[in-house]
Design an enzyme around this catalytic site. Sequence first.
Site, PDB file in Angstrom:
ATOM      1  N   ARG A  34       1.904  14.588  12.962  1.00  0.00           N
ATOM      2  CA  ARG A  34       2.408  14.399  11.602  1.00  0.00           C
ATOM      3  C   ARG A  34       2.184  15.645  10.733  1.00  0.00           C
ATOM      4  O   ARG A  34       1.462  15.621   9.751  1.00  0.00           O
ATOM      5  CB  ARG A  34       1.767  13.172  10.954  1.00  0.00           C
ATOM      6  CG  ARG A  34       2.054  11.896  11.709  1.00  0.00           C
ATOM      7  CD  ARG A  34       1.844  10.679  10.860  1.00  0.00           C
ATOM      8  NE  ARG A  34       0.452  10.412  10.618  1.00  0.00           N
ATOM      9  CZ  ARG A  34       0.008   9.448   9.814  1.00  0.00           C
ATOM     10  NH1 ARG A  34       0.871   8.675   9.193  1.00  0.00           N
ATOM     11  NH2 ARG A  34      -1.270   9.240   9.639  1.00  0.00           N
ATOM     12  N   CYS A  47      -4.748   8.279   9.945  1.00  0.00           N
ATOM     13  CA  CYS A  47      -4.735   7.625  11.254  1.00  0.00           C
ATOM     14  C   CYS A  47      -4.401   8.608  12.369  1.00  0.00           C
ATOM     15  O   CYS A  47      -3.565   9.495  12.202  1.00  0.00           O
ATOM     16  CB  CYS A  47      -3.706   6.489  11.278  1.00  0.00           C
ATOM     17  SG  CYS A  47      -4.269   4.969  10.514  1.00  0.00           S
ATOM     18  N   LYS A  69       0.828  -1.205   0.000  1.00  0.00           N
ATOM     19  CA  LYS A  69       0.000   0.000   0.000  1.00  0.00           C
ATOM     20  C   LYS A  69       0.865   1.257   0.000  1.00  0.00           C
ATOM     21  O   LYS A  69       0.625   2.206  -0.755  1.00  0.00           O
ATOM     22  CB  LYS A  69      -0.909   0.021   1.231  1.00  0.00           C
ATOM     23  CG  LYS A  69      -1.822   1.245   1.284  1.00  0.00           C
ATOM     24  CD  LYS A  69      -2.411   1.494   2.658  1.00  0.00           C
ATOM     25  CE  LYS A  69      -1.437   2.242   3.533  1.00  0.00           C
ATOM     26  NZ  LYS A  69      -2.067   2.954   4.662  1.00  0.00           N
ATOM     27  N   ASN A  70       1.895   1.274   0.830  1.00  0.00           N
ATOM     28  CA  ASN A  70       2.721   2.472   0.975  1.00  0.00           C
ATOM     29  C   ASN A  70       3.580   2.752  -0.256  1.00  0.00           C
ATOM     30  O   ASN A  70       4.164   3.827  -0.371  1.00  0.00           O
ATOM     31  CB  ASN A  70       3.608   2.352   2.220  1.00  0.00           C
ATOM     32  CG  ASN A  70       2.807   2.463   3.500  1.00  0.00           C
ATOM     33  OD1 ASN A  70       1.673   2.936   3.494  1.00  0.00           O
ATOM     34  ND2 ASN A  70       3.381   2.030   4.605  1.00  0.00           N
ATOM     35  N   ASP A  78       5.780   0.811  11.566  1.00  0.00           N
ATOM     36  CA  ASP A  78       4.540   0.160  11.145  1.00  0.00           C
ATOM     37  C   ASP A  78       4.457  -1.300  11.579  1.00  0.00           C
ATOM     38  O   ASP A  78       3.438  -1.963  11.346  1.00  0.00           O
ATOM     39  CB  ASP A  78       4.377   0.248   9.627  1.00  0.00           C
ATOM     40  CG  ASP A  78       3.828   1.599   9.180  1.00  0.00           C
ATOM     41  OD1 ASP A  78       3.460   2.403  10.057  1.00  0.00           O
ATOM     42  OD2 ASP A  78       3.768   1.851   7.965  1.00  0.00           O
ATOM     43  N   ARG A 133      -8.036  -0.739   5.308  1.00  0.00           N
ATOM     44  CA  ARG A 133      -7.207   0.289   4.685  1.00  0.00           C
ATOM     45  C   ARG A 133      -5.854  -0.265   4.247  1.00  0.00           C
ATOM     46  O   ARG A 133      -5.228   0.280   3.329  1.00  0.00           O
ATOM     47  CB  ARG A 133      -6.978   1.454   5.660  1.00  0.00           C
ATOM     48  CG  ARG A 133      -8.216   2.301   5.950  1.00  0.00           C
ATOM     49  CD  ARG A 133      -7.853   3.516   6.790  1.00  0.00           C
ATOM     50  NE  ARG A 133      -6.682   4.170   6.219  1.00  0.00           N
ATOM     51  CZ  ARG A 133      -5.601   4.531   6.921  1.00  0.00           C
ATOM     52  NH1 ARG A 133      -5.531   4.277   8.201  1.00  0.00           N
ATOM     53  NH2 ARG A 133      -4.594   5.130   6.327  1.00  0.00           N
TER      54      ARG A 133
END
Length: 430
Positions: A131, A126, A22-23, A317, A409
């Site tokens: 951030r 999230c 995903k990233n 993560d 997600r």
Amino acid sequence: MDRIRIVGGNALAGTIPISGAKNAALPLMIASLLTDDTLTLENVPHLADVEQLIRILGNHGVDYSVNGRREKQQEGYSRTINFSARNIVDTTAPYELVSKMRASFWVIGPLLARMGEAKVSLPGGCAIGTRPVDLFLEGLQVLGAELDVDNGYVMAKTKNGRLVGNRYVFPKVSVGATHVLMMAASLAKGETVLENAACEPEIVNLAECLVAMGAKIHGAGTSTITIHGVEALSGARVRVIPDRIETGTYAMAVAMTGGDVMLDGARPDLLQTALDVLVETGAEITPTNEGIRVKRNGAGIAPVDVTTAPFPAFPTDLQAQFMGLMTMAKGKSRITETIFENRFMHVQELARLGAHITLSGQTAIVDGVAKLKGAPVMATDLRASVSLVIAGLAAEGETTVNRVYHLDRGFERLEEKLSGCGAVIERISG
């Protein structure tokens, strides 16, 4: 609202296919805004975040089409998707779309580089810390962008229709800002040097994509990236790398429950530090031509201390998942989080399963217990939610994980992959 029901106690055995990351997929999709040709991406995972970004790109005028067998598309396996941004019809990314996913803010770089202007809502995502986007904006200003923040939107434009190459030193490592500035600099006039840049594999994947599109980039994967801007970029065909976080998550699930699982398509070089840590806990890790084999016999889980840090160190993560594993270690472990200041929200939910965890600043001290007991728990963010799944797989009795939209997600059909290896796990709708 969907929830996941788990009956713990089964060792895992079989094969789990690793999906596209995903990233990596998200910035590759956003890179389609840089060209009026078609960008074809292979191995795109079927995830809520991917579908949300497709909607956001569509708002700008990006068309897309999906290749492959229809039944595979319906089942939700990774796909090949064509993106065409031939006609950008809107340079505004509205709040109602951007607020749902932080990475969608990254469209500001390509839009500004190609169109000379962008109006992008400040991001959501999230709830794992503030951030801020300061580094994104500071870097774009160094490249000549004129910026203003008004009513929750960043208003950006170039002075003469084009960004200008420059040197930018990141005050701290930022994966997102590295993605954005690398994309923006690809169409800037002259040379850009990014120092203290992120080194993550996803950065390398994006650089490979941009180079395939005609960009001139050197040093991706190191702390210094040099980009020689070009007038225009073309289309390309690029494959999304396998998901190292999904790989690490399932490896930890095997280490937690015992068993023997082949992680098909996984690449050990993408998460070697995490794999080394798992070996310290007592897991057997064997790279093969097919992927990574993870095995753990009946011996107990050894406690190991970890500290999260940028790649190639232990990834933030995987912090929550590793904490789930350490809840049943034979002894005390310390887990220190250095990336995000609010990423221990899973601690209270793990405690509901019987875990013994105390917090001291940015360090969680985990006293392993002999057994966990199933209970209803609630997911608070993407990675925290899967840590509860890992704990539930080993807990006695039934665990119900609520708010599983967080899982959707970032994990492609998690319950199907785990049940295929012997886990008693199911999704309950409504």
